[in-house]
Each structure stands twice: as C-alpha cells, then as structure tokens.
Design a protein around this motif. Structure first.
Motif, PDB file in Angstrom:
ATOM      1  N   ALA A 197      77.451  55.949  70.041  1.00  0.00           N
ATOM      2  CA  ALA A 197      76.248  56.066  69.217  1.00  0.00           C
ATOM      3  C   ALA A 197      76.289  55.089  68.052  1.00  0.00           C
ATOM      4  N   GLN A 198      77.456  54.926  67.443  1.00  0.00           N
ATOM      5  CA  GLN A 198      77.584  53.972  66.342  1.00  0.00           C
ATOM      6  C   GLN A 198      77.384  52.537  66.824  1.00  0.00           C
ATOM      7  N   ALA A 199      77.827  52.252  68.046  1.00  0.00           N
ATOM      8  CA  ALA A 199      77.618  50.911  68.600  1.00  0.00           C
ATOM      9  C   ALA A 199      76.122  50.630  68.775  1.00  0.00           C
ATOM     10  N   VAL A 200      75.363  51.650  69.226  1.00  0.00           N
ATOM     11  CA  VAL A 200      73.917  51.499  69.349  1.00  0.00           C
ATOM     12  C   VAL A 200      73.298  51.302  67.962  1.00  0.00           C
ATOM     13  N   ASP A 201      73.742  52.104  66.984  1.00  0.00           N
ATOM     14  CA  ASP A 201      73.227  51.970  65.616  1.00  0.00           C
ATOM     15  C   ASP A 201      73.459  50.561  65.073  1.00  0.00           C
ATOM     16  N   ALA A 202      74.676  50.047  65.295  1.00  0.00           N
ATOM     17  CA  ALA A 202      75.007  48.716  64.775  1.00  0.00           C
ATOM     18  C   ALA A 202      74.140  47.652  65.441  1.00  0.00           C
ATOM     19  N   ALA A 203      73.917  47.794  66.744  1.00  0.00           N
ATOM     20  CA  ALA A 203      73.116  46.801  67.462  1.00  0.00           C
ATOM     21  C   ALA A 203      71.669  46.801  67.008  1.00  0.00           C
ATOM     22  N   ARG A 204      71.151  47.956  66.600  1.00  0.00           N
ATOM     23  CA  ARG A 204      69.760  48.002  66.148  1.00  0.00           C
ATOM     24  C   ARG A 204      69.623  47.694  64.665  1.00  0.00           C
ATOM     25  N   GLY A 205      70.748  47.433  63.978  1.00  0.00           N
ATOM     26  CA  GLY A 205      70.691  46.977  62.595  1.00  0.00           C
ATOM     27  C   GLY A 205      70.748  48.058  61.547  1.00  0.00           C
ATOM     28  N   CYS A 206      71.316  49.218  61.869  1.00  0.00           N
ATOM     29  CA  CYS A 206      71.409  50.295  60.876  1.00  0.00           C
ATOM     30  C   CYS A 206      72.509  50.000  59.863  1.00  0.00           C
ATOM     31  N   PRO A 207      72.232  50.022  58.563  1.00  0.00           N
ATOM     32  CA  PRO A 207      73.313  49.920  57.584  1.00  0.00           C
ATOM     33  C   PRO A 207      74.280  51.088  57.744  1.00  0.00           C
ATOM     34  N   LYS A 208      75.559  50.856  57.504  1.00  0.00           N
ATOM     35  CA  LYS A 208      76.550  51.921  57.660  1.00  0.00           C
ATOM     36  C   LYS A 208      76.485  52.928  56.513  1.00  0.00           C
ATOM     37  N   VAL A 209      76.127  52.442  55.322  1.00  0.00           N
ATOM     38  CA  VAL A 209      76.186  53.292  54.125  1.00  0.00           C
ATOM     39  C   VAL A 209      74.984  53.007  53.244  1.00  0.00           C
ATOM     40  N   PHE A 210      74.446  54.061  52.636  1.00  0.00           N
ATOM     41  CA  PHE A 210      73.465  53.927  51.561  1.00  0.00           C
ATOM     42  C   PHE A 210      74.003  54.637  50.328  1.00  0.00           C
ATOM     43  N   TYR A 211      73.494  54.225  49.184  1.00  0.00           N
ATOM     44  CA  TYR A 211      73.841  54.865  47.916  1.00  0.00           C
ATOM     45  C   TYR A 211      72.552  55.416  47.314  1.00  0.00           C
ATOM     46  N   ILE A 212      72.595  56.682  46.932  1.00  0.00           N
ATOM     47  CA  ILE A 212      71.403  57.398  46.499  1.00  0.00           C
ATOM     48  C   ILE A 212      71.390  57.524  44.984  1.00  0.00           C
TER      49      ILE A 212
END
Length: 320
Positions: A187-202
C-alpha cells in the motif's frame, strides 16, 4: 475535535445533451424491429444499444437482460460492462458491481494500448470513482478477498495508460484493499507512486473566522520562517489522507494548516490534487500564495511549478 480530512497528492499525474424522450422511443422501436428481423443473427452491439435504450426509458430489468445477452455473445467493451455495473450497484449487488467496475478498468487498460474505443477513458473515470464509493469492505470469503487484492495490485501496475483522475482513484482504492489484509508495504508503494507525501505537520486553528481568515496572514503561511514551527504536530499519512485534528489547541472556528516539504532535482511543473472536504483552502509555497479556493469542489486539480531544491508547501483549510 477532528475538523475534517484533507487529501493531498503531488503526482506525475463540455457540456453534453441527450436525446429527447420521443427520440429514445423511436430508437427503441427501430432496434426492436431489427432484433426481431435478425433473430439470433442480431449483433451483440445491437443488443447492447437496445439494452441502453430500454434502461434510459425506465425499463431497467429488460435493459439489463439485453446487456447480459450482449456480454454472453462475446461483447466485453467498456460500455457493456458499465451498463451491467450500474444496474448491479443500483440494486445493491455490491460484490457483482465491484467485479464489473474492476473489469471496466481492466478493459480500459487494454484499450489505452489499442486506442480503438473512444468511450473507454471517460468510463474508466466513472469506474474508479464507483469503486471508491463501494469501498474496501469485504464482499467475499477471506481467500476471495485476498485474490481480489492481488487482482487490483496487478491492475495498478498496468494502469499507466489510464486517465490521471482514474489512476489516482484506482490507487486510493487499491491502497484501501491492500491495507485490509495487512499489506502495508504494498500500500505504501502505491501511495509513493501516486505522489503522497509521507508526513504532514499540523498547525492551528488560527484566527476565528473560517472564511474571512483565508485572507488573513498567519505565521504558518510561511513555515520556514514561522517562529512557532517547533509546535507543529507531526502526522504520518496513509493513502494521501491527513486528518486536521484541533484537539491539541482551542476548539474554535478559523483555519488550520497541513504543512509538508518537497524536493525536486530540477525545475518541474507537476499536477497537484487537493480534496478539502468541501471547505475553502489556500495553497502556499515558500510563503507565497499560489492558489485560493473560492468555490469548493470535491476534488481540485491544479498544476504547480517548482524550482529545483526544497520547498515548504502549506495548505490552509477553513474549519467551521
């Protein structure tokens, strides 16, 4: 208090009219006569067109039967599968609908290479969206669901020719199904391929007026120069989704921030997709306003240019 959910994807990622009711009735009569005249010699495409005409005239059950006949005769194009999938989903046959929508995307992948079906790209977008609506809840046995996860993962790897919107939504659905069975690495590999940032800061909430404060300057507009940056709350992302949770601060209306940093080896222009739950948002890059949402939609597709190097990206979202 959770104010909302934000989806952010940085990825290498007409109006139309319909026939009048009288025209549809005439079309139905013409197709019916043709089928009666040809009998078993009627082409699958004729039966498909007849099925759609019946469905548009409100005869959904009869229309579905014609579509089944067309498919049984070997017609497995995107339109036939779409008609059957719509009927299955409308009658709450979720497992069947999920299988058919997936088949639509598999067909669209083949058509992307052959380029013979002009309907396939638009229908692919509908199919991916409908799969997301069905969701990743199990529809079959454990073994059946695992096999379906494998099927989706294979489809994802072949999906480069799909329209960007369809590919993004397929990726989101694939990640959900993979995580259902603990396949977090895939699932993380799919996320990375679609360009999802790994971390956000709120950060936030800031201000008190959820709409008007979109135009009010606050320190997190420019995270690199924000003296309060050490107080940002780190949140790992799953499936390009980050929850804007104000429980660590005062629970009031205003704006909240989701901040991340991105790096590019050279000057680039990349697509950016933002889902803000229907709330207003502004997008800042290195403290400079690059976009402000005035009329919220379910998904906003943008295109942003970046110079080579690191950049701070801040999404400022209204919270009621």
């Amino acid at each position: 208090m959770t104010y909302g959910v934000l989806w952010v994807m940085l990825a290498v990622s007409a109006s139309c009219g319909g026939p009048a009711f009288s025209d549809l009735k005439a079309e139905r009569a013409a197709l019916s006569r043709r089928i009666e005249r040809l009998g078993t010699g009627a082409t699958p495409a004729t039966r498909r067109d007849y099925g759609f005409t019946l469905a548009l005239l409100g005869e959904a059950t009869a229309g579905e039967k014609e579509l089944f006949r067309a498919r049984a005769a070997g017609l497995k194009d995107a339109r036939t599968l779409m008609g059957l999938a719509l009927r299955a989903q409308d009658t709450l046959r979720s497992a069947e609908a999920r299988d058919l929508w997936t088949a639509v995307l598999e067909t669209a992948v083949l058509e992307a290479a052959r380029g013979r079906d002009p309907w396939a790209p638009a229908i692919a977008e509908m199919a991916a969206h409908r799969l997301l609506n069905i969701g990743a809840d199990a529809q079959e046995s454990v073994a059946g669901e695992r096999a379906y996860g494998d099927r989706l993962f294979r489809l994802w790897h072949k999906s480069a020719g799909l329209p960007p919107e369809a590919r993004q939504e397929l990726a989101a659905f694939t990640g959900q199904v993979l995580r259902l069975f603990g396949r977090e690495k895939d699932a993380q590999a799919v996320d990375a391929a679609r360009g999802c940032p790994k971390v956000f800061y709120i950060s936030g909430p800031q201000g008190r007026l959820s709409r008007l404060d979109q135009a009010t300057a606050f320190p997190p507009d420019d995270p690199a120069r924000d003296p309060g940056r050490a107080g940002y709350r780190r949140q790992a992302m799953r499936g390009c989704e980050v929850a804007l949770d104000g429980s660590a601060g005062p629970t009031r209306a205003g704006v909240m921030y989701a901040v991340t940093w991105v790096s590019f080896p050279w000057d680039v222009t990349v697509p950016l997709t933002v889902e803000s739950g229907g709330e207003l948002f502004s997008l800042y890059v290195d403290g400079v306003l690059r976009y402000r949402e005035e009329e919220p939609v379910r998904r906003r597709l943008l295109s942003l240019s970046f110079d080579a190097g690191w950049h701070a990206v801040a999404v400022k979202v209204s919270v009621p």
